[in-house]
Design an enzyme around this catalytic site. Sequence first.
Site, PDB file in Angstrom:
ATOM      1  N   ARG A   1      26.222  26.442  -1.274  1.00 35.99           N
ATOM      2  CA  ARG A   1      27.078  25.352  -1.772  1.00 35.99           C
ATOM      3  C   ARG A   1      28.121  24.939  -0.736  1.00 35.99           C
ATOM      4  O   ARG A   1      28.327  23.749  -0.548  1.00 35.99           O
ATOM      5  CB  ARG A   1      27.693  25.731  -3.125  1.00 35.99           C
TER       6      ARG A   1
ATOM      7  N   TYR B   1      34.213  -2.041  -2.029  1.00 32.97           N
ATOM      8  CA  TYR B   1      32.931  -1.692  -2.636  1.00 32.97           C
ATOM      9  C   TYR B   1      33.107  -1.618  -4.152  1.00 32.97           C
ATOM     10  O   TYR B   1      33.932  -0.845  -4.650  1.00 32.97           O
ATOM     11  CB  TYR B   1      32.414  -0.371  -2.053  1.00 32.97           C
TER      12      TYR B   1
ATOM     13  N   ASP C   1      37.370   3.306   4.485  1.00 31.06           N
ATOM     14  CA  ASP C   1      35.913   3.197   4.316  1.00 31.06           C
ATOM     15  C   ASP C   1      35.428   2.312   5.460  1.00 31.06           C
ATOM     16  O   ASP C   1      35.638   1.103   5.465  1.00 31.06           O
ATOM     17  CB  ASP C   1      35.593   2.576   2.950  1.00 31.06           C
TER      18      ASP C   1
ATOM     19  N   LYS D   1      24.021   4.034   4.769  1.00 29.88           N
ATOM     20  CA  LYS D   1      23.887   2.732   5.428  1.00 29.88           C
ATOM     21  C   LYS D   1      23.569   2.916   6.912  1.00 29.88           C
ATOM     22  O   LYS D   1      22.551   3.483   7.255  1.00 29.88           O
ATOM     23  CB  LYS D   1      25.143   1.903   5.187  1.00 29.88           C
TER      24      LYS D   1
END
Length: 387
Positions: free
Chosen positions: A54, A106, A179, A204
């Site tokens: 994890r 976004y 971002d 992206k």
Amino acid sequence: MPETPENWSSRTLAAQAMGKVDAATKAVVPPIHIATTFLRDPDNQYRSGNVYGRPDNETVREAESIIAMLEDAKAAIVLGSGMSAAVAVFLALKPGDHIVAPKVMYWALRNWLLNDAAEWGLVTEFVDTSDLEAVRAAIVPGKTRLVWLETPSNPLWSITDIAGVSEIAHRAGARVVVDSTGATPILTRPLAFGADIVMHSATKYLNGHSDVLAGALATRTEDEFWARIKRVRAIQGLILGPFEAFLLIRGMRTLSLRVKAACESAMDLATRFSNHAHIAEVLYPGLTSHPGHALAARQMTGGFGGMLSIRLRGGEKQAIGAAAGVRLWKRATSLGGVESLLEHRASIEGAGSPCPLDLLRLSTGVEDVNDLFADLDRAIRDAAAQG
Ligand code: PLP
């Protein structure tokens, strides 16, 4: 940034995925590490640095070292999606903390901040972050902990002055997170302009092939806030899977070539569509007519991005009609892949979106730009002829 023996450029280092070679086999492509658990030393220690899947995965770390290098960051982490990267940052805040975020950003993250984050006790004020005075007015000293930016911002491609906002935010004791999905580390390094953390939807451009969902965060300092973000990832199991991390590494090897090609085509299309009979407006920071052009020219190096939007004179019906008529462009959401995508953005963003109804968002890939122009030009003319 990781130590490298020479002063090689980021393009060189990314092309060779930091030059890592498998010690056991000498393979120039390191193996994918899939183990979720690791052997303890006989004295009960974990000297390998790996305990459990994890928090720990070597393939993930390889991807992270490339992203840290590309962003000139102290450290980076990768997560299961761009959204999980963004949400991990906000969950590292505390209830009652005040956030300033852009009006144009976004859409899914804006909706999450508006609805879910509010339920967790986070208070967000949305402002036009391209206006420094509006940012200054929105920040509440001692209460605003985070200013979120997106530049160029989706889907209008407005530009925010990262250095200007960082100065204002830092004076008030707030962190700045950018971002930078649309800019990519090839065109802008937000940390160099004073931002504290940079975020990417690695789905992206970083991956670039529309076959991996991933997110990334890179930090200027490994402080207490960064430790909280890493804890959110570890506790909630938001780490990227090893196969996805491998594909992301492979994608990043060609990042600079793909971004360069996308920027050149986007600029070419923006220029040609600016003089199109059926197009009312082209939104692209590379055009001198764009309100953020001068700032983009200072803040972006080597191009203005592969994303642009066009507004159809014939309104929503012609925008949807043009999208329906393309053969080469793919009518799909997302961006930053090698294949060009186009989308009637208002349809996906829904109520409350600042996106005009007549707008088509274009993500230019690496195809021949003449083919891209011819296909969309024909689809737009056909839609206009149908009225
Ligand atoms: N940020 C931007 C600018 C995006 O375009 C997207 C996705 O479209 C995201 C964040 C969210 O990323 P993901 O889809 O990888 O969760």
